[in-house]
Design an enzyme around this catalytic site. Structure first.
Site, short mmCIF file in Angstrom:
data_model
loop_
_atom_site.label_atom_id
_atom_site.label_comp_id
_atom_site.label_asym_id
_atom_site.label_seq_id
_atom_site.Cartn_x
_atom_site.Cartn_y
_atom_site.Cartn_z
N SER A 122 0.83 -1.20 0.00
CA SER A 122 0.00 0.00 0.00
C SER A 122 0.88 1.26 0.00
CB SER A 122 -0.97 -0.05 1.18
OG SER A 122 -1.97 0.94 1.05
N ASP A 176 -9.95 -4.91 -4.26
CA ASP A 176 -9.39 -3.89 -3.35
C ASP A 176 -10.29 -2.65 -3.32
OD1 ASP A 176 -7.85 -1.93 -2.04
OD2 ASP A 176 -5.97 -2.79 -2.77
N HIS A 210 -8.00 -5.39 0.15
CA HIS A 210 -6.76 -4.62 0.38
C HIS A 210 -5.90 -5.38 1.38
CE1 HIS A 210 -4.28 -1.09 -0.04
NE2 HIS A 210 -4.25 -0.87 1.26
#
Length: 231
Positions: A122, A176, A210
């Site tokens: 991320s 995600d 995610h």
């Protein structure tokens, strides 16, 4: 760890996974927003290679605009998570310099740049992409999970000349909700204008949000085995 870590603040309390044999390579892995290096040190220990040192530093705690200015671990400020969101250019560049200092510390301790992989998840993956592409030292490659390329409009011009040879493994969950997979695909497209296109792998995982998954970690292990063989 030999060498003076005091001059490299990110190293003083970084989570590390030592190699079982003589360490001839290093993976520096950067966590996501609000996390610490410990969770990724644990994850990487499940796919560890005996001659590789894994270093997972912790981001400083700063107010994050995206989260109503709450103070949390963050490599730089985030205003939004879309390709056209405003970006904290000064913060991104400062964070990249701190990671480059960590890379140079490992080089001084005997691990050459071409035996160092930079990675992250991320926001950490975003910083790893920006840092490796602008680094004056030719690294082995990048592991970029569920992320994007910060300051993407500055590329390919902002990239260091040696960046074209970087190997990049980019992975993304197809469901995600935080960093949509479309953003990941646009990033892969952009990366192919910066490095040799065949050096960019973009893998997506159905049903994954995610987060990481076992198949992704297996892909990371295979990528590292190829890039960082025993010497």
């Amino acid at each position: 760890m030999c060498g003076n870590t005091m001059s490299v603040p990110l190293l003083t309390d970084a989570a590390t996974v030592s190699g079982a044999e003589r360490e001839t390579a290093a993976v520096i892995f950067l966590h996501g927003l609000g996390d610490t290096g410990h969770s990724w040190a644990d994850a990487l220990s499940t796919i560890r290679l005996p001659h590789v040192k894994y270093i997972c530093p912790h981001a400083p705690r700063i107010p994050v605009t995206l989260n109503m200015k709450m103070v949390m671990p963050s490599w730089f400020d985030l205003m939004g998570l879309s390709p056209d969101a405003p970006e904290d250019e000064a913060g991104i560049k400062k964070a990249a310099e701190n990671i480059k200092a960590l890379i140079e510390h490992e080089m001084k301790n005997g691990i050459p740049a071409n035996r160092i992989v930079l990675g992250g998840f991320s926001q950490g993956g975003a910083l790893s992409l920006y840092t490796a592409l602008t680094c004056p030292h030719p690294l082995a490659g990048i592991v970029a999970l569920s992320c994007w390329l910060p300051l993407h409009r500055n590329f390919p011009q902002a990239a260091n000349g040696s960046a074209k040879d970087l190997a990049i493994l980019q992975c993304h969950g197809e469901l995600d909700p935080m960093v949509p997979v479309r953003f990941g695909a646009l990033t892969a497209e952009k990366l192919r204008t910066v490095v040799t296109p065949a050096r960019v792998q973009f893998k997506t995982y159905p049903g994954v949000m995610h987060s990481s998954c076992p198949q992704e970690m297996a892909a990371v292990k295979e990528f590292l085995e190829k890039l960082l063989p025993p010497v």
